[in-house]
Design a protein around this motif. Sequence first.
Motif, PDB file in Angstrom:
ATOM      1  N   VAL A  71      38.887  40.025  49.740  1.00 31.24           N
ATOM      2  CA  VAL A  71      39.502  40.880  49.708  1.00 31.24           C
ATOM      3  C   VAL A  71      39.337  41.380  47.458  1.00 31.24           C
ATOM      4  O   VAL A  71      39.732  40.119  47.099  1.00 31.24           O
ATOM      5  N   PRO A  72      40.208  43.062  47.084  1.00 35.77           N
ATOM      6  CA  PRO A  72      40.023  42.099  45.427  1.00 35.77           C
ATOM      7  C   PRO A  72      41.205  41.750  45.366  1.00 35.77           C
ATOM      8  O   PRO A  72      42.194  42.422  46.401  1.00 35.77           O
ATOM      9  N   LEU A  73      40.922  41.272  44.218  1.00 38.35           N
ATOM     10  CA  LEU A  73      42.482  41.113  43.936  1.00 38.35           C
ATOM     11  C   LEU A  73      43.157  42.987  43.038  1.00 38.35           C
ATOM     12  O   LEU A  73      42.722  43.256  41.805  1.00 38.35           O
ATOM     13  N   ASP A  74      44.139  43.485  43.438  1.00 35.24           N
ATOM     14  CA  ASP A  74      44.442  44.359  43.126  1.00 35.24           C
ATOM     15  C   ASP A  74      45.454  44.664  43.206  1.00 35.24           C
ATOM     16  O   ASP A  74      46.456  44.552  43.422  1.00 35.24           O
ATOM     17  N   ALA A  75      46.381  45.964  41.546  1.00 36.42           N
ATOM     18  CA  ALA A  75      47.847  46.065  41.644  1.00 36.42           C
ATOM     19  C   ALA A  75      48.384  46.296  42.868  1.00 36.42           C
ATOM     20  O   ALA A  75      49.624  45.958  43.094  1.00 36.42           O
ATOM     21  N   ALA A  76      48.054  46.880  43.419  1.00 34.59           N
ATOM     22  CA  ALA A  76      48.716  47.519  44.555  1.00 34.59           C
ATOM     23  C   ALA A  76      48.245  46.744  45.934  1.00 34.59           C
ATOM     24  O   ALA A  76      49.420  45.931  46.746  1.00 34.59           O
ATOM     25  N   SER A  77      47.499  46.339  46.735  1.00 37.63           N
ATOM     26  CA  SER A  77      47.071  45.993  48.012  1.00 37.63           C
ATOM     27  C   SER A  77      47.476  44.671  47.496  1.00 37.63           C
ATOM     28  O   SER A  77      48.185  43.864  49.463  1.00 37.63           O
ATOM     29  N   ILE A  78      47.393  43.715  46.635  1.00 37.43           N
ATOM     30  CA  ILE A  78      47.645  41.969  47.006  1.00 37.43           C
ATOM     31  C   ILE A  78      48.468  41.752  46.878  1.00 37.43           C
ATOM     32  O   ILE A  78      49.055  41.261  47.319  1.00 37.43           O
ATOM     33  N   GLY A  79      49.934  43.264  46.695  1.00 37.43           N
ATOM     34  CA  GLY A  79      51.561  43.096  47.218  1.00 37.43           C
ATOM     35  C   GLY A  79      51.744  42.246  48.504  1.00 37.43           C
ATOM     36  O   GLY A  79      52.068  41.766  49.916  1.00 37.43           O
ATOM     37  N   PHE A  80      50.222  42.980  49.814  1.00 38.10           N
ATOM     38  CA  PHE A  80      50.827  43.357  51.239  1.00 38.10           C
ATOM     39  C   PHE A  80      50.250  41.422  51.685  1.00 38.10           C
ATOM     40  O   PHE A  80      51.106  40.974  52.638  1.00 38.10           O
ATOM     41  N   TRP A  81      49.329  41.063  50.951  1.00 45.30           N
ATOM     42  CA  TRP A  81      48.998  39.792  50.836  1.00 45.30           C
ATOM     43  C   TRP A  81      50.068  38.340  50.642  1.00 45.30           C
ATOM     44  O   TRP A  81      49.642  37.989  51.780  1.00 45.30           O
ATOM     45  N   LEU A  82      50.383  38.984  49.631  1.00 47.77           N
ATOM     46  CA  LEU A  82      51.377  38.038  48.762  1.00 47.77           C
ATOM     47  C   LEU A  82      52.456  37.960  49.663  1.00 47.77           C
ATOM     48  O   LEU A  82      53.272  36.716  49.738  1.00 47.77           O
ATOM     49  N   LYS A  83      52.980  38.708  50.448  1.00 47.59           N
ATOM     50  CA  LYS A  83      54.474  38.991  50.789  1.00 47.59           C
ATOM     51  C   LYS A  83      53.803  37.878  52.352  1.00 47.59           C
ATOM     52  O   LYS A  83      54.896  37.139  52.758  1.00 47.59           O
ATOM     53  N   ALA A  84      52.676  37.966  53.011  1.00 48.85           N
ATOM     54  CA  ALA A  84      52.678  37.426  53.485  1.00 48.85           C
ATOM     55  C   ALA A  84      52.324  36.096  53.815  1.00 48.85           C
ATOM     56  O   ALA A  84      52.663  35.216  54.623  1.00 48.85           O
ATOM     57  N   THR A 137      39.285  32.290  42.730  1.00 46.98           N
ATOM     58  CA  THR A 137      38.482  31.712  41.445  1.00 46.98           C
ATOM     59  C   THR A 137      37.985  32.650  39.988  1.00 46.98           C
ATOM     60  O   THR A 137      37.783  34.120  40.788  1.00 46.98           O
ATOM     61  N   LEU A 138      39.049  31.768  38.754  1.00 52.79           N
ATOM     62  CA  LEU A 138      39.132  32.590  37.529  1.00 52.79           C
ATOM     63  C   LEU A 138      37.607  31.972  37.056  1.00 52.79           C
ATOM     64  O   LEU A 138      37.133  31.150  36.488  1.00 52.79           O
ATOM     65  N   GLN A 139      36.842  32.628  36.519  1.00 49.83           N
ATOM     66  CA  GLN A 139      35.871  32.869  35.901  1.00 49.83           C
ATOM     67  C   GLN A 139      35.319  34.257  34.594  1.00 49.83           C
ATOM     68  O   GLN A 139      36.545  35.130  34.454  1.00 49.83           O
ATOM     69  N   ARG A 140      34.383  33.768  34.089  1.00 48.76           N
ATOM     70  CA  ARG A 140      34.088  34.747  32.842  1.00 48.76           C
ATOM     71  C   ARG A 140      33.493  36.177  32.834  1.00 48.76           C
ATOM     72  O   ARG A 140      33.942  36.479  32.374  1.00 48.76           O
ATOM     73  N   SER A 141      32.608  36.236  34.986  1.00 42.55           N
ATOM     74  CA  SER A 141      32.069  37.642  34.617  1.00 42.55           C
ATOM     75  C   SER A 141      31.929  37.034  36.645  1.00 42.55           C
ATOM     76  O   SER A 141      32.319  36.966  36.957  1.00 42.55           O
ATOM     77  N   GLY A 142      31.412  38.602  36.459  1.00 44.20           N
ATOM     78  CA  GLY A 142      31.612  38.839  37.879  1.00 44.20           C
ATOM     79  C   GLY A 142      32.553  39.490  38.841  1.00 44.20           C
ATOM     80  O   GLY A 142      33.428  39.909  38.479  1.00 44.20           O
ATOM     81  N   LEU A 143      32.812  40.107  40.121  1.00 40.88           N
ATOM     82  CA  LEU A 143      33.126  40.374  40.856  1.00 40.88           C
ATOM     83  C   LEU A 143      34.745  40.194  41.508  1.00 40.88           C
ATOM     84  O   LEU A 143      34.647  38.486  41.763  1.00 40.88           O
ATOM     85  N   LEU A 144      35.977  39.776  41.384  1.00 45.72           N
ATOM     86  CA  LEU A 144      36.723  38.948  41.152  1.00 45.72           C
ATOM     87  C   LEU A 144      37.768  39.252  42.804  1.00 45.72           C
ATOM     88  O   LEU A 144      38.066  40.358  42.703  1.00 45.72           O
TER      89      LEU A 144
END
Length: 312
Positions: A71-84, A137-144
Amino acid sequence: MARAQGARSQLAVAFETTYGTPPATGFTRLPFASSTLSAEQPLLSSELLGYGRDPLAPIKDAITADGDLTVPLDAASIGFWLKAAFGEPETTGDGPFTHTFRSGNWSLPSMAIETGMPEVPRFAMYSGVMLNQLSWTLQRSGLLTATMGLIAQGETVSPVSQAGTLADLDQARFGHFNGAVARNGTALGNVVSAQVTYSNNLDRIETIRADGMIDGADPTIAALTGQIEVRFADSTLVQQAIDGAPCSLEFAYALPSDQSLTLTAHAVYLPRPRIEISGPAGVQATFDWQAARDPVAGRMATVTLINDIEGY
């Protein structure tokens, strides 16, 4: 006859009130990049003798329902996964809202997740879904993106969706460009890449049942681990590893819209790494770090999510 295509698939998610019982309403459409979430039931070859060289019919083994979601690290949807992953957050503010997730909860919510392929049609509802592992993973470029390791109780397949009318979220996706790493509150320089993994180490309750499903998945000792690869420019991290002292590590993303995501590991321990010279280019060092409970904070990790979502 229509053929299934990933481009037309959809993912619907809702939290369950009772483990293993999907709610009738309240599902939200969430973005995803790929999914291996599915149920499988292998066959056991017959071991019986006395009927010649050709084997007798195999029998079915236990059903397993699990897999990964990217899944994308998205400011809205990531909350569902963090709650889980961490349990119910503490939410403050009146817009934007600050959601604070803390490690160490013994009670984690279960989810109902439906993956749909409307052209077949095939809609698979996974009940009793628990989040076992979250990593990125954190890196310099690419899709997060982040990977969610999931364990479900079971799968129910239907030609029509069981999720009802879906709510939609406005995406506000983080990118690697928005990321930063800090050590003890100060920006950590020379970081080439970093990897973060949080695991609930779920224990499947595999009791004998007529439907072949598990009874649940209980959280055990959690783990927060990862890897930091740095250009070798000073001995700060190496000296910390030698001394055996902990530090705090902060992995953060921030958007110009003031939406942000920050994971703080309060007590991180570093191993003493090999310092290798492999050629004329720059020397790099890799630290496979481990986090532990910090006696001052009273927990291992805190995740702070600031966005426009009132609650999860």
